[in-house]
Scaffold this active site. Sequence first.
Site, short mmCIF file in Angstrom:
data_model
loop_
_atom_site.label_atom_id
_atom_site.label_comp_id
_atom_site.label_asym_id
_atom_site.label_seq_id
_atom_site.Cartn_x
_atom_site.Cartn_y
_atom_site.Cartn_z
N ASP A 48 -8.87 20.56 -8.09
CA ASP A 48 -7.55 21.00 -7.62
C ASP A 48 -7.34 20.71 -6.14
O ASP A 48 -6.97 21.59 -5.36
CB ASP A 48 -7.36 22.51 -7.87
N GLU A 224 1.05 22.93 -15.71
CA GLU A 224 0.56 23.64 -14.54
C GLU A 224 0.42 22.67 -13.37
O GLU A 224 0.68 21.48 -13.49
CB GLU A 224 -0.79 24.31 -14.85
N ASP A 380 -2.76 -4.36 -14.31
CA ASP A 380 -2.87 -5.80 -14.53
C ASP A 380 -2.75 -6.57 -13.22
O ASP A 380 -3.13 -7.75 -13.15
CB ASP A 380 -1.76 -6.29 -15.47
N ASP A 476 2.27 -21.35 -0.70
CA ASP A 476 1.88 -20.98 -2.07
C ASP A 476 0.47 -20.40 -2.12
O ASP A 476 0.13 -19.70 -3.09
CB ASP A 476 1.93 -22.21 -2.97
#
Length: 482
Positions: A48, A224, A380, A476
């Site tokens: 938490d 929650e 991906d 590129d």
Amino acid sequence: MTRLVRRVIVAAAAALAVLTGVTTPAQAAAPASPAVTFTNPIAEQRADPHIFKHTDGYYYFTATVPAYDKIVMRRATTLQGLSTAAETTVWTKHASGEMGAHIWAPEIHFIDGKWYIYFTAGSSNDIWKIRPYVLESSSANPITGTWTEKGRIALPLDTFSLDATTFTVGSTRYLSWAQNDPAVGDGTNIYLAKMSNPWTISGTPVMISQPTNAWEKVGHTVNEGPAVIQRNGKVFMTFSASATDANYCLGLLTASASADLMNTASWVKTPNPVFTSNAATGQYGPGHNTFTTSEDGKSDILVYHDRNYKDISGDPLNDPNRRTRYQKLYWNADGTPNFGIPVADGATPVRLSSYNYPDRFIRHWEYRAKLEGNVANLADSQFRIVTGLTGSGTVSLESANFPGYYLRHRNNEVWVEKDDGTALFDADASFFQRAGLADTAAGVSYESYNFPGRYIRHYNNLLYTQPVSTTLDRQDATFYKQ
């Protein structure tokens, strides 16, 4: 678009610039949100987690400890630094009565010049009498300062209630929490109320989420751990669902910041969970998250806990091994958050965007490496930049959702393939990371280890290793880490 057509367009644009006096930029702009990387896990046996980035230059971190008996805190000037920062106990449970058991989910906030810790506690003689409480400190440093108990947050319904968090939208401060209402049914729902001060709600709370989907009711019926992040006029609230084992996951509520947030209809629940266990990366039960930002303020960071194993003996609440973890939160083109998957332990992955097509990223599709925008399956397009399989000062790019698979060239085409342990694969999957050929300041380029002078570059949206000679070639072959 063919190479010839692209060259014609570039030439035409250059000619137009000469004729009109308009100049094109010398290089594409570096991304607004550059890559941030961390090494997970950040903190063992800390569930938490909550982190607050303060104006004093420190991140303050607190979390649930396995004994459920105290509140601990640490601070550091960097997020990664929290992993090794000294930890101090700032408050301990009562020996008897209220606040005497089940000290859960502390959150640290700075409001109107003072520090506040919101936490959940049971009673020593009724450990499941779970309620929300608040501590206050006026000290500059909350770790060394004195804390005053402001007591229980008074809620209209005196039932099992936990995981209080606070946030502001506009000038209005809200409290959100999880609570059981017997009239609604088993389990916990998410509620919202306005606040008159940091420990008092005002008006009548509203229920903004109830576990109704199958993925919210595995093991237990649970909504929650609400947490809020805001962006572009939208309020996004994550919440955790189902039992705290491998079924634990994150859901998402969305509202317009200009809407009446106290109207349940203003909140829309995403139909499916947005963050779930992933067997490939070995991460199970991701949940109870919070959000923070990187040191430069340019990236949103998802903070959460999980386990690195699936099977638990006995009650998951008695298993101490939930760990605090980080990873970057990305945003889709439509302005919605993209959580991706809980990434593998170790270094977190990055995305690589194109220099000359900044909205497109390197991604794999059916194992072919290509350039594409709007990659909905975020993982991906995520790769871990690791020590090269050949060593020799190289790097290799490991798939985030297929660990053990790497970008490699084969017949000058770039694929994502599994390491077969051969020397040839190691060589094909190793690259020298160079300064960007079209932007040496912020960009990166990847030169083949076994074919010097050939670089990863895109052509017709597919990736190849090719020699570079022209300006277009260099563009590129230049990418940005995001």
